[in-house]
Scaffold this active site. Structure first.
Site, PDB file in Angstrom:
ATOM      1  N   SER A   1       0.825  -1.207   0.000  1.00  0.00           N
ATOM      2  CA  SER A   1       0.000   0.000   0.000  1.00  0.00           C
ATOM      3  C   SER A   1       0.867   1.268   0.000  1.00  0.00           C
ATOM      4  O   SER A   1       1.713   1.437  -0.871  1.00  0.00           O
ATOM      5  CB  SER A   1      -0.939  -0.064   1.214  1.00  0.00           C
ATOM      6  OG  SER A   1      -1.779   1.040   1.261  1.00  0.00           O
TER       7      SER A   1
ATOM      8  N   HIS B   1      -7.545  -4.974  -0.663  1.00  0.00           N
ATOM      9  CA  HIS B   1      -6.330  -4.228  -0.303  1.00  0.00           C
ATOM     10  C   HIS B   1      -5.578  -4.837   0.883  1.00  0.00           C
ATOM     11  O   HIS B   1      -4.348  -4.778   0.931  1.00  0.00           O
ATOM     12  CB  HIS B   1      -6.728  -2.783   0.038  1.00  0.00           C
ATOM     13  CG  HIS B   1      -5.590  -1.822   0.010  1.00  0.00           C
ATOM     14  ND1 HIS B   1      -4.962  -1.442  -1.153  1.00  0.00           N
ATOM     15  CD2 HIS B   1      -4.952  -1.155   1.001  1.00  0.00           C
ATOM     16  CE1 HIS B   1      -3.996  -0.582  -0.872  1.00  0.00           C
ATOM     17  NE2 HIS B   1      -3.956  -0.395   0.428  1.00  0.00           N
TER      18      HIS B   1
END
Ligand SMILES: *[C@@H]1O[C@H](CO)[C@@H](O)[C@H](O)[C@H]1NC(C)=O
Ligand SMILES: *[C@@H]1O[C@H](CO)[C@@H](O)[C@H](O)[C@H]1NC(C)=O
Ligand SMILES: *[C@@H]1O[C@H](CO)[C@@H](O)[C@H](O)[C@H]1NC(C)=O
Length: 421
Positions: free
Chosen positions: A191, A396
Site C-alpha cells: 500500500s 487491499h
C-alpha cells in the site's frame, strides 16, 4: 443498505475525530450530522463506552514478541534520518538474502507478522531470507527525534509521504546494506509502503541501483479510481482537514488515546464488532472480502491497527486523489510558490524509478485499483512482473492479512524473489 454502511463508517472515521477534539466539538459534530443523516453520535458512544476490550494474545504482542512466538529470533535497531527522526527497524536474522518490508498507511511493521506462522515476515524467515521490517516516522515504534518531542512539538508531525520516501526509506535501505555488507537488497512494500518507495526512486534515483527487485503489493501512486466509501471520505477531506487544523489536531491514533481505546473496545467484541469494524470500516475502504479475514482476527488486528500517523499524510493522499496527480503536498498557490517556486506542487517522475519492479494487484481492491495501477505501470520504466491475482475477491488488506496468503499470494511473490532477489 447504504445508510447503514454510512452509519458504521461514521463510527470509525468521524467519532474518532470527535474524540480527538475532546469528544464533542459542537460545530464539527453538527456539520457531520448534516452530511450524514440518521446518525445519533450520543447513542453510539453510550452503546460502546461501558464495554471492555477483548484483544487476544497476538493482539497485544509487539513485533519482536510475535517473531519469537512463531519460532524466530528478533533484533531491534534504531536509525536516525537526515532530518533527525529516530526509527525502529526489526530484524529476523537469516542466512539468505536481505528483504526489507515497508508497511502502509496508518500501519506498522506488525502488519507483516500478525498472521503468525503464515504471515509474510515469518514465511520469508522460514524460507531462509534475512528479514528486516521498517517503521515510518510517527507510528508507535518510531516516535523519537533528536530535538523534537512528539507529544509537545506540533512541528514533529509536519510530514507526509514525501518524508517517508525521501528520508525514512533511504535511511532504512542504507542501514540494511551496511549491516549485511551487501550492495543490493530486495524491498517489499504494501500500500503506501509502495508510494513511499516510488517517491524515493523518483527523487533520489541513485537508490534504484541498490535494489534487486521492488515487490509492490497493492501499489498506490494514483488514486483516481477509488471505489466504495473512501471515495466519499476523500471528497469530505478538505473541510475535515481544516476543522482539525483549526482545533490544533496534527496526528491521529495515538496509543491509549480516547480514540484508540474506543476503537479497541468497539472492534473486539464477540457480537457486533465484525459488522461494525470490518463490514462497516475496513471493507468499505479496502474492498469486501469476508473469507480472508474472519471475525476472530478482529481480536488481533485492532491491537495493531490503525497505527498513529500525521494528519498531513492522510490529507496529502486525499490531495493525490482529488487532484488526479502523483505530486508533492499542495500548500495552496502562495505557499507553493514559497516552497516549490511554482504555483503547483511538482509531480513525482515515475520514469526515474528504474529499479526492477513487480506489481501485484487485487481485482477487488478499492484503493489500489486495477485502473490506477495500469496508469502507474505505463509510467514505470522497468516492470518485470505485472500480476492481477487470480482470486477475484482479493482486496487491499488480503496482501498482509489474508487467511489464505500461502495459496493465493506467496507462490507469485516467491517466483519473483527466486528470479530476481
Ligand atoms: C440521540 O440519542 C440521545 C440518547 O438516546 C437522545 O437523548 C437524543 O435526543 C438523540 N438525539 C437526536 C438528535 O435524536
Ligand atoms: C517488545 O517487547 C519486548 C518484551 O516486552 C520489549 O523488550 C521490547 O522493548 C519491545 N519492543 C519495542 C520496540 O517496543
Ligand atoms: C501454523 O500453526 C497452526 C496452529 O499452531 C498449525 O495448525 C499450522 O499447520 C501452522 N502452519 C504452518 C504453515 O506452519
Amino acid at each position: 443498505m447504504l445508510p447503514l454502511v454510512k452509519e458504521k463508517l461514521i463510527v470509525i472515521f468521524v467519532l474518532p475525530i470527535l474524540c480527538e477534539s475532546s469528544l464533542v466539538d459542537p460545530i464539527l459534530s453538527s456539520a457531520i450530522e448534516n452530511v450524514i443523516p440518521n446518525i445519533n453520535i450520543t447513542e453510539i458512544i453510550n452503546k460502546y463506552s461501558p464495554l471492555q476490550s477483548h484483544l487476544s494474545e497476538d493482539g497485544k504482542l509487539n513485533f519482536s514478541e510475535l517473531a519469537v512466538k512463531y519460532g524466530q529470533k528478533c533484533e531491534e535497531y534504531s536509525v536516525t534520518t537526515e532530518d533527525k527522526y529516530i526509527l525502529t527497524i526489526f530484524h529476523i536474522p537469516g542466512k539468505g538474502r536481505p528483504v526489507l518490508l515497508m508497511h502502509g498507511l496508518i500501519d506498522s511493521s506488525d502488519t507483516f507478522i500478525i498472521r503468525g506462522n503464515i504471515s509474510l515476515a515469518i514465511t520469508l524467515a522460514d524460507a531462509g531470507y534475512d528479514v528486516w521490517a521498517a517503521n515510518f516516522r510517527g507510528n508507535r515504534y518510531s516516535l523519537g527525534h533528536e530535538t523534537l518531542d512528539c507529544e509537545k512539538d506540533k512541528e514533529y508531525w509536519d510530514f507526509s509521504l514525501y518524508e517517508f520516501g525521501y528520508y525514512d526509506s533511504s535511511v532504512c535501505i542504507d542501514f540494511v546494506l551496511q549491516q549485511t555488507d551487501k550492495k543490493k537488497l530486495t524491498v517489499i512494500g504494501h500500500s503506501q509502503g509502495t508510494t513511499n518507495f516510488f517517491v524515493l526512486g523518483s527523487r533520489r534515483p541513485e537508490y534504484n541501483d541498490k535494489i534487486n527487485v521492488f515487490i509492490a503489493l497493492a501499489p498506490v501512486a494514483y488514486l483516481s479510481h477509488m471505489r466504495g466509501l473512501i471515495e466519499v471520505a476523500v471528497k469530505l477531506a478538505p473541510p475535515i482537514y481544516s476543522a482539525l487544523t483549526s482545533l490544533g489536531v496534527v496526528d491521529v491514533f495515538k496509543e491509549n488515546s480516547a480514540l484508540k481505546d474506543f476503537i479497541e473496545v468497539a472492534c473486539t467484541q464477540d457480537v457486533g464488532s465484525y459488522e461494525l469494524c470490518f463490514d462497516g470500516a475496513i471493507f468499505p475502504g479496502a474492498g469486501f472480502d469476508s473469507e480472508e479475514t474472519e471475525p476472530q482476527f478482529s481480536h488481533v488486528v485492532f491491537g495493531h491497527y490503525p497505527a498513529r500517523s500525521s494528519i498531513k499524510n492522510i490529507y496529502h493522499l486525499s490531495q493525490i486523489a482529488n487532484r488526479n496527480k502523483f505530486a508533492d503536498y499542495d500548500y495552496g498557490t502562495i505557499k507553493n510558490l514559497e516552497v516549490y517556486g511554482a504555483t503547483d506542487p511538482p509531480e513525482f517522475d515515475l520514469g526515474k524509478v528504474k529499479a526492477k519492479t513487480a506489481l501485484f494487484v487485487g481485482e477487488n481492491d478499492f484503493l489500489g485499483t486495477v485502473e490506477d495501477v495500469d496508469t502507474l505501470k505505463s509510467q514505470l520504466p522497468n516492470v518485470v512482473k505485472y500480476q492481477i491475482l487470480p482470486r477475484k475477491e482479493f482486496n487491499h488488506m488480503d496482501f498482509v492479512w489474508g487467511k489464505h496468503m500461502p495459496e493465493t499470494l506467496y507462490p507469485y511473490v516467491f517466483e519473483v524473489l527466486d528470479k530476481y532477489s
